[in-house]
Motif scaffolding. Sequence first.
Motif, PDB file in Angstrom:
ATOM      1  N   LEU A 163       0.759  -1.464  -0.049  1.00 52.96           N
ATOM      2  CA  LEU A 163      -0.112  -0.065   0.038  1.00 52.96           C
ATOM      3  C   LEU A 163       0.799   1.353  -0.101  1.00 52.96           C
ATOM      4  O   LEU A 163       0.465   2.211  -0.251  1.00 52.96           O
ATOM      5  N   GLY A 164       2.094   1.181   0.277  1.00 51.67           N
ATOM      6  CA  GLY A 164       2.860   2.370   0.142  1.00 51.67           C
ATOM      7  C   GLY A 164       2.955   3.320   1.407  1.00 51.67           C
ATOM      8  O   GLY A 164       3.222   4.316   1.532  1.00 51.67           O
ATOM      9  N   TYR A 165       2.672   2.552   2.525  1.00 51.17           N
ATOM     10  CA  TYR A 165       2.252   3.386   3.967  1.00 51.17           C
ATOM     11  C   TYR A 165       3.377   2.933   4.915  1.00 51.17           C
ATOM     12  O   TYR A 165       3.518   1.831   4.947  1.00 51.17           O
ATOM     13  N   ALA A 166       3.771   3.663   6.046  1.00 52.77           N
ATOM     14  CA  ALA A 166       4.710   3.181   6.803  1.00 52.77           C
ATOM     15  C   ALA A 166       3.931   3.227   8.142  1.00 52.77           C
ATOM     16  O   ALA A 166       3.667   4.365   8.557  1.00 52.77           O
ATOM     17  N   LEU A 167       3.720   2.227   8.890  1.00 53.81           N
ATOM     18  CA  LEU A 167       3.136   2.184  10.114  1.00 53.81           C
ATOM     19  C   LEU A 167       4.100   2.219  11.322  1.00 53.81           C
ATOM     20  O   LEU A 167       5.313   1.921  11.346  1.00 53.81           O
ATOM     21  N   GLU A 168       3.809   3.051  12.341  1.00 50.52           N
ATOM     22  CA  GLU A 168       4.593   3.220  13.673  1.00 50.52           C
ATOM     23  C   GLU A 168       4.818   1.622  14.253  1.00 50.52           C
ATOM     24  O   GLU A 168       3.831   0.714  14.071  1.00 50.52           O
ATOM     25  N   LYS A 169       5.934   1.261  14.417  1.00 46.57           N
ATOM     26  CA  LYS A 169       6.358   0.087  15.171  1.00 46.57           C
ATOM     27  C   LYS A 169       6.697   0.093  16.524  1.00 46.57           C
ATOM     28  O   LYS A 169       7.340  -0.714  17.157  1.00 46.57           O
ATOM     29  N   GLY A 170       6.603   1.381  17.216  1.00 52.74           N
ATOM     30  CA  GLY A 170       7.206   1.322  18.638  1.00 52.74           C
ATOM     31  C   GLY A 170       6.501   0.933  19.629  1.00 52.74           C
ATOM     32  O   GLY A 170       7.011   0.699  20.765  1.00 52.74           O
ATOM     33  N   HIS A 171       5.189   0.339  19.417  1.00 47.97           N
ATOM     34  CA  HIS A 171       4.577  -0.122  20.702  1.00 47.97           C
ATOM     35  C   HIS A 171       4.229  -1.333  20.811  1.00 47.97           C
ATOM     36  O   HIS A 171       3.292  -1.833  21.431  1.00 47.97           O
ATOM     37  N   SER A 172       4.716  -2.366  19.715  1.00 50.34           N
ATOM     38  CA  SER A 172       4.256  -3.578  19.590  1.00 50.34           C
ATOM     39  C   SER A 172       4.606  -4.548  20.771  1.00 50.34           C
ATOM     40  O   SER A 172       3.725  -5.378  21.356  1.00 50.34           O
ATOM     41  N   ALA A 173       5.443  -3.993  21.890  1.00 52.76           N
ATOM     42  CA  ALA A 173       5.983  -5.153  22.821  1.00 52.76           C
ATOM     43  C   ALA A 173       5.807  -4.404  24.036  1.00 52.76           C
ATOM     44  O   ALA A 173       6.240  -4.851  25.240  1.00 52.76           O
ATOM     45  N   VAL A 174       4.675  -3.476  24.089  1.00 49.80           N
ATOM     46  CA  VAL A 174       4.560  -2.772  25.512  1.00 49.80           C
ATOM     47  C   VAL A 174       3.574  -3.486  26.374  1.00 49.80           C
ATOM     48  O   VAL A 174       3.235  -4.563  25.732  1.00 49.80           O
ATOM     49  N   ASP A 175       3.154  -3.198  27.707  1.00 56.94           N
ATOM     50  CA  ASP A 175       2.448  -3.803  28.708  1.00 56.94           C
ATOM     51  C   ASP A 175       1.203  -3.412  28.087  1.00 56.94           C
ATOM     52  O   ASP A 175       0.534  -2.440  28.806  1.00 56.94           O
ATOM     53  N   TRP A 176       0.530  -3.922  27.380  1.00 54.25           N
ATOM     54  CA  TRP A 176      -1.005  -3.607  27.197  1.00 54.25           C
ATOM     55  C   TRP A 176      -1.909  -3.702  28.386  1.00 54.25           C
ATOM     56  O   TRP A 176      -3.152  -3.454  28.183  1.00 54.25           O
ATOM     57  N   SER A 177      -1.533  -4.516  29.619  1.00 52.60           N
ATOM     58  CA  SER A 177      -2.330  -4.599  30.650  1.00 52.60           C
ATOM     59  C   SER A 177      -2.653  -3.158  31.410  1.00 52.60           C
ATOM     60  O   SER A 177      -3.201  -2.792  32.454  1.00 52.60           O
ATOM     61  N   THR A 178      -1.647  -2.032  31.096  1.00 54.68           N
ATOM     62  CA  THR A 178      -1.287  -0.907  31.707  1.00 54.68           C
ATOM     63  C   THR A 178      -2.870  -0.130  31.468  1.00 54.68           C
ATOM     64  O   THR A 178      -3.579  -0.261  30.460  1.00 54.68           O
ATOM     65  N   ARG A 179      -3.388   0.428  32.540  1.00 53.38           N
ATOM     66  CA  ARG A 179      -4.399   1.318  32.685  1.00 53.38           C
ATOM     67  C   ARG A 179      -4.256   2.841  33.214  1.00 53.38           C
ATOM     68  O   ARG A 179      -3.778   2.568  34.498  1.00 53.38           O
ATOM     69  N   PRO A 180      -4.564   3.752  32.569  1.00 54.14           N
ATOM     70  CA  PRO A 180      -5.035   3.911  31.342  1.00 54.14           C
ATOM     71  C   PRO A 180      -4.254   3.633  30.372  1.00 54.14           C
ATOM     72  O   PRO A 180      -3.038   3.961  30.905  1.00 54.14           O
ATOM     73  N   LEU A 181      -4.594   3.246  29.257  1.00 46.23           N
ATOM     74  CA  LEU A 181      -3.562   2.976  28.160  1.00 46.23           C
ATOM     75  C   LEU A 181      -3.193   4.464  27.575  1.00 46.23           C
ATOM     76  O   LEU A 181      -4.216   5.190  27.326  1.00 46.23           O
ATOM     77  N   PRO A 182      -1.874   4.793  27.324  1.00 42.26           N
ATOM     78  CA  PRO A 182      -1.478   6.178  26.849  1.00 42.26           C
ATOM     79  C   PRO A 182      -2.040   6.300  25.555  1.00 42.26           C
ATOM     80  O   PRO A 182      -2.240   5.608  24.749  1.00 42.26           O
TER      81      PRO A 182
END
Length: 427
Positions: A163-182
């Motif tokens: 598709l010619g777009y670049a997705l951000e890759k910085g948050h794939s391995a963060v702790d998604w149980s964090t609340r509230p999510l940033p």
Amino acid sequence: MTDAQETAAETALRTAGGAPPDDGVAAAEAPIPLLEPREGVPPVIATQEALDEATAAFARGRGPVAVDAERASGYRYGQRAYLVQLRRAGAGTALIDPVGCPDLSGLGEALAGAEWILHAATQDLPCLREIGMLPSRLFDTELAGRLAGFPRVGLGAMVESVLGYALEKGHSAVDWSTRPLPDPWLRYAALDVELLIDLRDALEKELDRQGKLEWARQEFDAIASAPPPQPRKDPWRRTSGMHKVRRRRQMAVVRELWTARDKVAQRRDVSPGKVLGDGAIVEAALAMPANVHALTGLPGFGHRMGRRQLEHWQAAVDRAKALPDAELPQPGQQLNGPPPPRSWADKDPAAAARLSAARAAVSALAEELGLPQENLITPDTVRRVCWEPPAEPTPEAVRTALASHGARPWQIDQVAPLLTHALTAKP
């Protein structure tokens, strides 16, 4: 440039990065950063009232639905979902908190007739199943990329090359149980489903162009209809560094420590590796410490660990040391199938010859078709058929054998002639 890239390059998408370039070559050379979802980042749905509104909106939506889930691997025990993202034409994007809304079966039922688009579906389906969401039809964009012969099939790489777009890759391995999510994490999560429908449409065209669309449909149907995986037998045997542990008594120490760690991790809802590392378990098994003082001197059991914790681990070691010989684990796992191929030449030279011929034929065909060997036919299936071939290796008998091991019709059509010939190979 593939037909899929040409098609995708013409797709106008409203994003902060602007419209895609007019030609696919420019898209491939200079991907446009995808900075914002086209309707912005939606609020997180964490109440039943908000979930009911979203369910109604997605039920009214049109066409396939893009689905993704974020877990907290490495932080929490298990593989539960901590955020579910969806997008559908006419409904927009939704971000749902499964902690606040643990039962999404109503949403799953509302989407039952739609095709679900997931990237690497087998990774997300188990955690989606836990919260009541399971597709009857799906399109796996990662698997589609493999079948189409793309060398890199991660979501970011696929979106960029197709598709010619670049997705951000910085948050794939963060702790998604964090609340509230940033907010940056939520933006990242929304963008993960932003282009899945566009990617699906482009890959469908490319698979059709290559004559592989029916192959993909059979693969997707197999994933959607597969039962939940069976619990792994003796999971403690997968402890990293286990190859160093040779004696049965040492193996018992690994088993006891692994089991004790798992109970603590489950009770505290943290990743087992945060409770006690695999390396520490293996060190204790090799050293067989006589007491807590000796245990303290081993790597992984240092001064940061409290006396109570050390006593807990030492008790596991002592239990293993006290086991009667009859209760010690046997070396190696119980094999359910052929032995390791490296031993075939000694055990059965004829089977080794069959496997060698089959592997060479499958490798050549996979290269000719432009897809990975393991997607053409699983190595386990090839091994099983070569180790215990049909009594009469006729084409029909080989087809029946392949089907009994779960091969799809398209795989059987491609591979059966090769294996029929390979099964007559002589040592």
